[in-house]
Design an enzyme around this catalytic site. Sequence first.
Site, PDB file in Angstrom:
ATOM      1  N   GLY A   1      47.826  47.982  27.995  1.00 12.72           N
ATOM      2  CA  GLY A   1      46.216  47.555  26.886  1.00 12.72           C
ATOM      3  C   GLY A   1      46.464  46.988  25.522  1.00 12.72           C
ATOM      4  O   GLY A   1      47.130  46.844  25.684  1.00 12.72           O
ATOM      5  N   GLY A   2      45.386  46.731  24.994  1.00 12.17           N
ATOM      6  CA  GLY A   2      45.474  46.575  23.376  1.00 12.17           C
ATOM      7  C   GLY A   2      45.310  45.243  22.951  1.00 12.17           C
ATOM      8  O   GLY A   2      45.905  44.658  22.067  1.00 12.17           O
TER       9      GLY A   2
ATOM     10  N   HIS B   1      46.582  43.133  41.956  1.00  9.21           N
ATOM     11  CA  HIS B   1      45.118  43.102  42.161  1.00  9.21           C
ATOM     12  C   HIS B   1      44.597  42.136  42.948  1.00  9.21           C
ATOM     13  O   HIS B   1      44.184  41.237  42.888  1.00  9.21           O
ATOM     14  CB  HIS B   1      45.456  42.810  40.731  1.00  9.21           C
ATOM     15  CG  HIS B   1      45.773  43.238  39.874  1.00  9.21           C
ATOM     16  ND1 HIS B   1      46.002  44.446  39.743  1.00  9.21           N
ATOM     17  CD2 HIS B   1      46.976  42.929  38.698  1.00  9.21           C
ATOM     18  CE1 HIS B   1      46.581  44.744  38.299  1.00  9.21           C
ATOM     19  NE2 HIS B   1      47.152  43.865  38.165  1.00  9.21           N
TER      20      HIS B   1
ATOM     21  N   ASP C   1      46.470  51.076  39.151  1.00  5.66           N
ATOM     22  CA  ASP C   1      46.523  50.777  38.021  1.00  5.66           C
ATOM     23  C   ASP C   1      45.943  51.642  37.370  1.00  5.66           C
ATOM     24  O   ASP C   1      45.727  50.629  35.832  1.00  5.66           O
ATOM     25  CB  ASP C   1      45.417  49.640  37.784  1.00  5.66           C
ATOM     26  CG  ASP C   1      46.581  48.595  37.491  1.00  5.66           C
ATOM     27  OD1 ASP C   1      47.483  49.267  36.847  1.00  5.66           O
ATOM     28  OD2 ASP C   1      45.263  47.696  36.929  1.00  5.66           O
TER      29      ASP C   1
ATOM     30  N   ARG D   1      47.517  35.526  29.885  1.00  3.27           N
ATOM     31  CA  ARG D   1      48.144  36.485  29.170  1.00  3.27           C
ATOM     32  C   ARG D   1      49.843  36.509  30.043  1.00  3.27           C
ATOM     33  O   ARG D   1      50.802  37.518  29.512  1.00  3.27           O
ATOM     34  CB  ARG D   1      47.841  37.982  29.474  1.00  3.27           C
ATOM     35  CG  ARG D   1      46.480  37.783  28.509  1.00  3.27           C
ATOM     36  CD  ARG D   1      45.857  39.595  28.961  1.00  3.27           C
ATOM     37  NE  ARG D   1      45.598  39.867  30.697  1.00  3.27           N
ATOM     38  CZ  ARG D   1      44.870  40.378  30.946  1.00  3.27           C
ATOM     39  NH1 ARG D   1      44.854  41.633  31.342  1.00  3.27           N
ATOM     40  NH2 ARG D   1      44.850  40.279  32.933  1.00  3.27           N
TER      41      ARG D   1
ATOM     42  N   HIS E   1      50.474  52.535  34.156  1.00  6.02           N
ATOM     43  CA  HIS E   1      50.875  52.495  33.468  1.00  6.02           C
ATOM     44  C   HIS E   1      50.599  53.988  32.377  1.00  6.02           C
ATOM     45  O   HIS E   1      50.032  54.364  31.686  1.00  6.02           O
ATOM     46  CB  HIS E   1      49.330  51.405  32.412  1.00  6.02           C
ATOM     47  CG  HIS E   1      49.980  50.181  32.696  1.00  6.02           C
ATOM     48  ND1 HIS E   1      50.370  49.547  32.709  1.00  6.02           N
ATOM     49  CD2 HIS E   1      49.157  49.611  33.653  1.00  6.02           C
ATOM     50  CE1 HIS E   1      50.386  48.091  33.804  1.00  6.02           C
ATOM     51  NE2 HIS E   1      49.729  48.374  34.421  1.00  6.02           N
TER      52      HIS E   1
END
Length: 392
Positions: free
Chosen positions: A71-72, A227, A288, A166, A66
Amino acid sequence: MITLITNIEVYAPEYLGEVDVLITDKRIAAIEADLQSKMSAPDSIFNTIDGRGKVLMPGLVDSLVHITGGGGEGGFHTRTPQMQLTDATLGGVTTLVGVLGTDATTRTLSDLLAKAHALETEGLSTYCHTGSYQLPARTVLDNVTDDIILIDKFVGIGEVAIADHRSSQLRSSELMRVASEARVGGMISGKAGIVSIHVGDSDSMLHLLHDAIEKSDLPVTQFYPTHINRNQALVDAGIEWAKGGGYIDFTTSTNQKFIDEGEMLAAHALAYCLKQGVPVSQLTMSSDGNASLPVFDDNGELVGLEVGRVRSLYEALQQAVLEFDVPMELAVASVTRSPADLLKLKHKGRIEVGADADLVIATKDRLLLEQVYAKGRCLVSEGRAIVKGTFE
Ligand code: ZN
């Protein structure tokens, strides 16, 4: 600049023995035993490095970073920071693929492309995926196919989220459609056109991928789930996927809480899958990097947040060899040639004549990182960054 590395044990990633390696400009020009003695040019024109007691491997290829931050999930103050050049180079990473994540509103593909170009200018080789966690996919042009064909840095789409609260709670038909768009984009532009898949921690695991393969004409290699070391059940589901010919990727950024909750270390998962007979060509590790490592409670509420590190990729390579007894050539392949091949980066992830001079020199005993070359340029020497990013 012409660089000659002498008497070094080379993992290309296959073991080539102790040889000399010649770098001219940005490429590997020759690999031979006793090359130095065969040279007619005077020694003074070479930058000669004594490789005795050391190993040489390709620069690492990190297929998921990233680069603009991620995030966030806990509000605006929990958006993670951008990565810096030395986050990669001090961990031997010379090629990476930048992606968006959960947030494709305050993070944009335009910003992702700009950051990828910045890192390229600073010395790395960079690529990106269009899209993000959600479908319909965010794109720069009208659609995924156009993005991959017309924008040089885009090599695929992702990470598209499945099995996660998500995600867009997809149907397999939506996944099939976007995969076919990426596939055609890849075919026409000569790129991978792959779909990077973020697999969350829900019980549905890889069911959606199996469904998409069964109900469509798409090959299993169209998807690249990551993952997979999230827990033992997902590792076993990953092995089943791999036995059908698919790729699987393990994430090296972690924290103690994730491990306490059942995450398998990436190096451990690599060792385990190799023992189960999965070929290394289908196994990769990625960092990641700069992702948030969110900790949710049972109600999906965010209760903690850490940041992924690109350097964890090299640490996982060390751990695989030194703690989990993975043969060096296989551990190296999982972070070099395997990701380079599935991303169709022909000059990356290998030490061979004509390949890009992306190289890591490490000590033979503990694999301590000493020097890193990216496209023939020395960025790390004696374990210290001699080239830094613009704002470092
Ligand atoms: Zn992810």
